[in-house]
Write a protein that holds these residues in place. Structure first.
Motif, PDB file in Angstrom:
ATOM      1  N   GLU A  70       0.692  -1.323   0.059  1.00 23.89           N
ATOM      2  CA  GLU A  70      -0.101  -0.241   0.185  1.00 23.89           C
ATOM      3  C   GLU A  70       0.849   1.167   0.170  1.00 23.89           C
ATOM      4  O   GLU A  70       0.359   2.440  -0.008  1.00 23.89           O
ATOM      5  CB  GLU A  70      -1.043   0.107   1.229  1.00 23.89           C
ATOM      6  CG  GLU A  70      -1.978  -1.321   1.038  1.00 23.89           C
ATOM      7  CD  GLU A  70      -2.902  -1.156   2.226  1.00 23.89           C
ATOM      8  OE1 GLU A  70      -2.984  -0.081   2.992  1.00 23.89           O
ATOM      9  OE2 GLU A  70      -3.616  -2.106   2.388  1.00 23.89           O
ATOM     10  N   ASP A  71       2.034   0.885   0.152  1.00 22.52           N
ATOM     11  CA  ASP A  71       3.223   2.044  -0.096  1.00 22.52           C
ATOM     12  C   ASP A  71       2.920   3.279   1.143  1.00 22.52           C
ATOM     13  O   ASP A  71       2.917   4.323   0.675  1.00 22.52           O
ATOM     14  CB  ASP A  71       3.143   2.672  -1.576  1.00 22.52           C
ATOM     15  CG  ASP A  71       4.313   3.522  -1.882  1.00 22.52           C
ATOM     16  OD1 ASP A  71       5.521   3.148  -1.189  1.00 22.52           O
ATOM     17  OD2 ASP A  71       4.483   4.178  -2.700  1.00 22.52           O
ATOM     18  N   GLN A  72       2.832   3.054   2.463  1.00 22.53           N
ATOM     19  CA  GLN A  72       2.379   3.850   3.152  1.00 22.53           C
ATOM     20  C   GLN A  72       3.829   4.282   3.792  1.00 22.53           C
ATOM     21  O   GLN A  72       4.584   3.382   4.036  1.00 22.53           O
ATOM     22  CB  GLN A  72       1.437   3.285   4.400  1.00 22.53           C
ATOM     23  CG  GLN A  72       0.101   3.235   3.777  1.00 22.53           C
ATOM     24  CD  GLN A  72      -1.094   3.063   4.744  1.00 22.53           C
ATOM     25  OE1 GLN A  72      -0.727   3.259   6.152  1.00 22.53           O
ATOM     26  NE2 GLN A  72      -2.148   2.630   4.502  1.00 22.53           N
ATOM     27  N   PRO A  73       4.034   5.167   4.194  1.00 27.55           N
ATOM     28  CA  PRO A  73       5.287   5.531   5.084  1.00 27.55           C
ATOM     29  C   PRO A  73       5.225   5.141   6.469  1.00 27.55           C
ATOM     30  O   PRO A  73       4.218   4.951   6.934  1.00 27.55           O
ATOM     31  CB  PRO A  73       5.317   7.238   5.060  1.00 27.55           C
ATOM     32  CG  PRO A  73       4.172   7.803   4.164  1.00 27.55           C
ATOM     33  CD  PRO A  73       3.280   6.656   3.803  1.00 27.55           C
ATOM     34  N   HIS A  74       6.472   4.969   6.950  1.00 30.12           N
ATOM     35  CA  HIS A  74       6.524   4.188   8.116  1.00 30.12           C
ATOM     36  C   HIS A  74       5.868   5.220   9.328  1.00 30.12           C
ATOM     37  O   HIS A  74       5.192   4.405  10.165  1.00 30.12           O
ATOM     38  CB  HIS A  74       7.943   3.926   8.522  1.00 30.12           C
ATOM     39  CG  HIS A  74       8.737   3.018   7.585  1.00 30.12           C
ATOM     40  ND1 HIS A  74       9.904   2.673   7.613  1.00 30.12           N
ATOM     41  CD2 HIS A  74       8.236   2.180   6.557  1.00 30.12           C
ATOM     42  CE1 HIS A  74      10.517   1.729   6.606  1.00 30.12           C
ATOM     43  NE2 HIS A  74       9.207   1.408   5.980  1.00 30.12           N
ATOM     44  N   ALA A  75       5.894   6.438   9.297  1.00 25.69           N
ATOM     45  CA  ALA A  75       5.420   7.178  10.208  1.00 25.69           C
ATOM     46  C   ALA A  75       3.745   7.062  10.147  1.00 25.69           C
ATOM     47  O   ALA A  75       3.205   7.059  11.221  1.00 25.69           O
ATOM     48  CB  ALA A  75       5.528   8.536   9.981  1.00 25.69           C
ATOM     49  N   ALA A  76       3.152   7.035   9.035  1.00 33.14           N
ATOM     50  CA  ALA A  76       1.838   6.776   8.945  1.00 33.14           C
ATOM     51  C   ALA A  76       1.293   5.348   9.199  1.00 33.14           C
ATOM     52  O   ALA A  76       0.309   5.253  10.083  1.00 33.14           O
ATOM     53  CB  ALA A  76       1.323   6.856   7.375  1.00 33.14           C
ATOM     54  N   ILE A  77       2.179   4.276   9.231  1.00 33.88           N
ATOM     55  CA  ILE A  77       1.762   3.013   9.757  1.00 33.88           C
ATOM     56  C   ILE A  77       1.969   3.320  11.205  1.00 33.88           C
ATOM     57  O   ILE A  77       0.676   2.473  11.861  1.00 33.88           O
ATOM     58  CB  ILE A  77       2.835   1.787   9.205  1.00 33.88           C
ATOM     59  CG1 ILE A  77       2.484   1.749   7.673  1.00 33.88           C
ATOM     60  CG2 ILE A  77       2.629   0.711   9.783  1.00 33.88           C
ATOM     61  CD1 ILE A  77       3.685   1.066   6.957  1.00 33.88           C
ATOM     62  N   ALA A  78       2.673   3.853  11.712  1.00 38.50           N
ATOM     63  CA  ALA A  78       2.911   4.023  13.251  1.00 38.50           C
ATOM     64  C   ALA A  78       1.626   4.654  13.697  1.00 38.50           C
ATOM     65  O   ALA A  78       1.276   4.200  15.074  1.00 38.50           O
ATOM     66  CB  ALA A  78       4.284   4.650  13.594  1.00 38.50           C
ATOM     67  N   ALA A  79       1.348   5.667  13.252  1.00 39.96           N
ATOM     68  CA  ALA A  79       0.184   6.413  13.595  1.00 39.96           C
ATOM     69  C   ALA A  79      -1.116   5.337  13.535  1.00 39.96           C
ATOM     70  O   ALA A  79      -2.029   5.630  14.437  1.00 39.96           O
ATOM     71  CB  ALA A  79       0.005   7.699  12.694  1.00 39.96           C
ATOM     72  N   THR A  80      -1.233   4.971  12.305  1.00 41.30           N
ATOM     73  CA  THR A  80      -2.574   4.277  12.222  1.00 41.30           C
ATOM     74  C   THR A  80      -2.568   3.048  13.162  1.00 41.30           C
ATOM     75  O   THR A  80      -3.731   2.407  13.643  1.00 41.30           O
ATOM     76  CB  THR A  80      -2.893   3.592  10.881  1.00 41.30           C
ATOM     77  OG1 THR A  80      -1.669   2.948  10.554  1.00 41.30           O
ATOM     78  CG2 THR A  80      -3.068   4.771   9.848  1.00 41.30           C
ATOM     79  N   ARG A  81      -1.500   2.641  13.513  1.00 40.21           N
ATOM     80  CA  ARG A  81      -1.368   1.203  14.405  1.00 40.21           C
ATOM     81  C   ARG A  81      -1.291   1.443  15.946  1.00 40.21           C
ATOM     82  O   ARG A  81      -1.191   0.499  16.505  1.00 40.21           O
ATOM     83  CB  ARG A  81      -0.305   0.266  13.605  1.00 40.21           C
ATOM     84  CG  ARG A  81      -0.718  -0.466  12.613  1.00 40.21           C
ATOM     85  CD  ARG A  81      -2.028  -1.152  12.391  1.00 40.21           C
ATOM     86  NE  ARG A  81      -2.315  -1.985  11.055  1.00 40.21           N
ATOM     87  CZ  ARG A  81      -3.416  -1.576  10.139  1.00 40.21           C
ATOM     88  NH1 ARG A  81      -4.085  -0.626  10.722  1.00 40.21           N
ATOM     89  NH2 ARG A  81      -3.479  -2.248   9.338  1.00 40.21           N
ATOM     90  N   GLY A  82      -0.981   2.676  16.065  1.00 44.13           N
ATOM     91  CA  GLY A  82      -0.617   2.955  17.592  1.00 44.13           C
ATOM     92  C   GLY A  82       0.626   2.388  18.049  1.00 44.13           C
ATOM     93  O   GLY A  82       0.777   2.295  19.265  1.00 44.13           O
ATOM     94  N   LEU A  83       1.730   2.385  17.177  1.00 45.12           N
ATOM     95  CA  LEU A  83       2.971   1.651  17.506  1.00 45.12           C
ATOM     96  C   LEU A  83       4.284   2.822  17.459  1.00 45.12           C
ATOM     97  O   LEU A  83       4.065   3.707  16.468  1.00 45.12           O
ATOM     98  CB  LEU A  83       3.254   0.681  16.691  1.00 45.12           C
ATOM     99  CG  LEU A  83       2.406  -0.694  16.691  1.00 45.12           C
ATOM    100  CD1 LEU A  83       2.771  -1.491  15.519  1.00 45.12           C
ATOM    101  CD2 LEU A  83       2.610  -1.259  18.002  1.00 45.12           C
ATOM    102  N   PRO A  84       4.920   2.752  18.405  1.00 41.58           N
ATOM    103  CA  PRO A  84       6.036   3.718  18.076  1.00 41.58           C
ATOM    104  C   PRO A  84       6.771   3.461  16.904  1.00 41.58           C
ATOM    105  O   PRO A  84       6.832   2.373  16.302  1.00 41.58           O
ATOM    106  CB  PRO A  84       7.140   3.328  19.112  1.00 41.58           C
ATOM    107  CG  PRO A  84       6.360   2.487  20.192  1.00 41.58           C
ATOM    108  CD  PRO A  84       5.197   1.712  19.403  1.00 41.58           C
ATOM    109  N   LEU A  85       7.343   4.653  16.205  1.00 42.37           N
ATOM    110  CA  LEU A  85       8.006   4.521  14.855  1.00 42.37           C
ATOM    111  C   LEU A  85       9.148   3.472  14.682  1.00 42.37           C
ATOM    112  O   LEU A  85       9.302   2.588  14.058  1.00 42.37           O
ATOM    113  CB  LEU A  85       8.510   5.820  14.480  1.00 42.37           C
ATOM    114  CG  LEU A  85       9.068   5.986  13.186  1.00 42.37           C
ATOM    115  CD1 LEU A  85       8.285   5.538  11.913  1.00 42.37           C
ATOM    116  CD2 LEU A  85       9.563   7.325  12.776  1.00 42.37           C
TER     117      LEU A  85
END
Length: 195
Positions: A158-173
């Motif tokens: 889905e070519d999402q940036p790591h920061a966006a993934i961290a925000a949507t999954r509630g995980l630290p970068l």
């Protein structure tokens, strides 16, 4: 002795005198006379050098335009006006020949646009190999822990940036990055073992 009309007096001036008047005073009358006296000879000269009639006419006009612009560069001590002008004409003709031999690249030429020229189809064995590689990759992703497979899908499919993934999954970068690194290492090992 009768008075000589100005036009007749001007016609008696040498080409050198006319060119000096153009250089020194930007004398339009002198340039006009110079043009009318030498342009037809220039055209004939350029045709003898191989230019067609219309090209010779165009080149003669370009040469005379250069004569007007660069008249101050004329030095009557070094050469006569005719020699100076005909040298410009010869050089202009050489430039034209060089351009004709090396035409400019047309960026719209279909042969130069890679998207228009289709790639050769892959060979049958490469197609089979690609299908097998894809199947091995899918099987290896299914064997990953669900959380790693999910992060891998978001980052690479889905070519999402790591920061966006961290925000949507509630995980630290840092956690997202380390889990992706673990998933990629595991995939690499499984794919290398499967070969």
């Amino acid at each position: 002795m009768p008075d000589i009309p100005p036009l007749a007096a001007a016609q008696e001036r040498s080409l050198d005198d006319l060119l000096v008047a153009v250089a020194r005073d930007r004398d339009r009358g002198a340039f006009s006379e110079l043009f009318h006296r030498i342009a037809p000879k220039l055209k004939g000269y350029l045709q003898r050098l191989g230019a067609g009639p219309s090209q010779a006419d165009e080149l003669a006009q370009e040469v005379m335009l250069l004569v007007w612009r660069r008249a101050e560069a004329f030095d009557p001590v070094r050469s006569g006006a005719a020699t100076w002008i005909f040298t410009i004409a010869r050089n202009k003709r050489i430039d034209t020949l060089r351009r004709e031999r090396r035409p400019e690249i047309d960026p719209d030429d279909p042969a130069l646009v890679p998207a228009i020229v289709p790639d050769a189809p892959p060979s049958a064995d490469r197609t089979i190999e690609s299908v097998e590689d894809t199947a091995r990759l899918r099987a290896a992703i299914l064997r990953l822990p669900a959380e790693q497979a999910d992060l891998l899908r978001l980052a690479y499919f889905e070519d999402q940036p790591h920061a966006a993934i961290a925000a949507t999954r509630g995980l630290p970068l840092g956690t997202v990055k380390s889990r992706l690194r673990l998933a990629m290492g595991r995939l690499r090992r499984e794919l290398e073992e499967g070969r």
